[in-house]
Write a protein that holds these residues in place. Structure first.
Motif, short mmCIF file in Angstrom:
data_model
loop_
_atom_site.label_atom_id
_atom_site.label_comp_id
_atom_site.label_asym_id
_atom_site.label_seq_id
_atom_site.Cartn_x
_atom_site.Cartn_y
_atom_site.Cartn_z
N ASN A 24 0.82 -1.20 0.00
CA ASN A 24 0.00 0.00 0.00
C ASN A 24 0.86 1.26 0.00
O ASN A 24 0.57 2.23 -0.72
CB ASN A 24 -0.91 -0.03 1.23
CG ASN A 24 -1.72 1.23 1.40
OD1 ASN A 24 -2.55 1.55 0.57
ND2 ASN A 24 -1.46 1.96 2.47
N GLY A 83 0.89 4.09 -2.95
CA GLY A 83 0.66 5.53 -2.78
C GLY A 83 1.72 6.36 -3.47
O GLY A 83 1.43 7.38 -4.10
N ASN A 133 -3.36 -4.11 -3.01
CA ASN A 133 -2.95 -2.95 -2.22
C ASN A 133 -2.18 -1.92 -3.03
O ASN A 133 -2.22 -0.73 -2.72
CB ASN A 133 -2.12 -3.42 -1.02
CG ASN A 133 -2.98 -3.98 0.09
OD1 ASN A 133 -3.46 -3.25 0.95
ND2 ASN A 133 -3.18 -5.29 0.08
N PRO A 155 -4.49 3.07 -3.35
CA PRO A 155 -4.38 4.53 -3.30
C PRO A 155 -4.82 5.22 -4.59
O PRO A 155 -5.42 6.30 -4.55
CB PRO A 155 -2.87 4.74 -3.05
CG PRO A 155 -2.43 3.50 -2.37
CD PRO A 155 -3.24 2.40 -2.98
N ALA A 183 -2.79 6.44 0.58
CA ALA A 183 -2.08 5.26 1.09
C ALA A 183 -2.07 5.27 2.61
O ALA A 183 -2.24 4.23 3.26
CB ALA A 183 -0.65 5.23 0.55
N ASN A 234 -5.26 4.17 3.68
CA ASN A 234 -5.38 2.71 3.54
C ASN A 234 -4.74 1.97 4.70
O ASN A 234 -5.04 0.79 4.93
CB ASN A 234 -4.73 2.25 2.23
CG ASN A 234 -5.70 2.27 1.08
OD1 ASN A 234 -6.86 2.59 1.23
ND2 ASN A 234 -5.22 1.94 -0.10
#
Length: 409
Positions: free
Chosen positions: A59, A63, A114, A118, A352, A355
């Motif tokens: 993640n 991002g 993942n 973002p 992100a 997340n």
């Protein structure tokens, strides 16, 4: 904002997210049950926590990539690799001795899911304004819960006896999402983050510096993480507990076991959201926001505390209604206020960071599987009650301090 007034990117984003969530919710909630069947509760819990940690780092990278590069290409590539991983997971199910191949590509699927997260969040912020953002998040919330409930219902019906058919259909669905991104998603002209350091790792960490230093936003992330962990226990600890402890009964000749009870809870969630989302949104706009928010967070907390330890079918249904009503009140408010705080060139890193709420919530939820192997359901309910209370305080203070700024924009 009505559906016909939504820009093409929003429509594409909402439709593909609907089917993407349907895929995940048809398969992933049952992974806890699948792993505990193959291993034991403790090993399964540790594996699920490791998968969340892998997702956490994926993640963060996602991002950074979202801010640096074209979001459309990122979504096309990551979704294509998700389709490939689902295909190999499907093939491995045909052979009992390929469990570890299945597990490896479950990791791969998690990584690419993942990586794309973002970008999906940033597209909504790119294409909306503070004036219409709340309405778009209400619509996204409505569709998200509908897709999750349908996915879990499909998974609940097919998981036990038709696993291969389930994975084949989800693989084809993922492939169609990839094609949809390629044809209908418009890249747009979002402001890209300029690379400041030659070392990619240092540049990645630097991209998160501002987001992490934004204490108010960080408070909302931690608060949402605590609240979301309860929702994730439904398809991890609660799902495992119901599959092992729930006493089956028959309804007009139809057997209701623990797995199907889990599906019914998600179906209830769908019906409530379809019927009450727009009504709840209109009521929120007309009454005192702080009092309404406090009521919603209280409903959510109390509802999930009871669901965690109860094995009585009608108590489960009643308190899941209470928890869902609380979620309907607080969640769209939280999301729209968070989106309004994201700088234009750092929406990927902020998304992100947002997340991380999901990653952290998954770790908390899956830790309950491990703890639940040694402690009673009442103890788990107390543990989650403390976490939910803390999260409610953080979310309440965040929305209370930012809501006025949004309405006066």
């Amino acid at each position: 904002m009505s559906w016909k007034d939504c820009p093409q990117n929003i429509k594409t984003r909402l439709i593909t997210a609907f089917f993407s969530r349907l895929i995940n919710s048809a398969i992933m909630p049952f992974m806890a049950i699948f792993l505990t069947d193959k291993l034991n509760n403790v090993y399964a819990g540790f594996i699920l926590v490791i998968i969340v940690i892998v997702g956490f780092f994926s993640n963060l990278i996602g991002g950074y990539l979202t801010d640096r590069f074209d979001r459309k290409n990122l979504l096309v590539y990551t979704t294509a690799f998700r389709s490939i991983s689902l295909l190999i997971m499907t093939i491995s199910l045909l052979y009992n001795n390929l469990f570890y191949l299945f597990l490896f590509f479950y990791f791969v699927h998690t990584v690419f899911s993942n990586l794309s997260g973002p970008a999906l969040k940033a597209i909504i912020v790119d294409t909306t304004t503070p004036e219409n953002r709340h309405d778009v998040y209400v619509l996204e919330y409505w569709l998200a819960n509908l897709s999750i409930a349908l996915g879990v219902a499909i998974g609940g019906l097919l998981y036990t006896n038709h696993q291969v058919a389930l994975f084949i259909s989800m693989t084809l669905c993922s492939l169609l999402i990839t094609i949809t991104y390629q044809i209908w998603l418009d890249e747009g002209n979002h402001k890209k983050l300029i690379k400041k350091f030659d070392n990619i790792l240092i540049d990645l960490l630097n991209s998160y510096k501002i987001a992490i230093q934004d204490r108010k936003f960080l408070k909302s992330v931690i608060g949402f993480m605590c609240l979301l962990s309860a929702e994730f226990t439904l398809n991890s600890y609660i799902g495992v507990r119901l599959s092992q402890e729930f006493s089956p009964f028959f309804l007009n000749g139809f057997k209701i076991d623990g797995i199907r009870m889990l599906s019914f809870l998600n179906i209830e969630n769908t019906i409530l959201i379809v019927c009450l989302t727009l009504i709840t949104t209109k009521i929120i706009k007309k009454i005192n926001i702080r009092g309404c928010l406090l009521l919603g967070l209280s409903f959510y907390t109390i509802g999930y505390i009871v669901i965690i330890f109860s094995n009585n079918w009608y108590i489960l249904l009643i308190f899941f209604f209470i928890a869902t009503l609380g979620e309907l009140i607080y969640l769209p408010l939280l999301k729209s206020n968070q989106a309004n705080m994201m700088p234009e060139d750092k929406r990927g890193s902020y998304s992100a960071l947002l997340n991380l709420s999901t990653n952290g919530a998954e770790i908390i939820a899956r830790s309950t599987i491990i703890i639940g192997a040694y402690f009673t359901a009442s103890t788990i309910a107390l543990y989650m009650g403390v976490i939910l209370t803390f999260g409610s305080i953080l979310v309440y203070t965040f929305i209370s301090s930012t809501y006025v700024k949004v309405t006066n924009h």
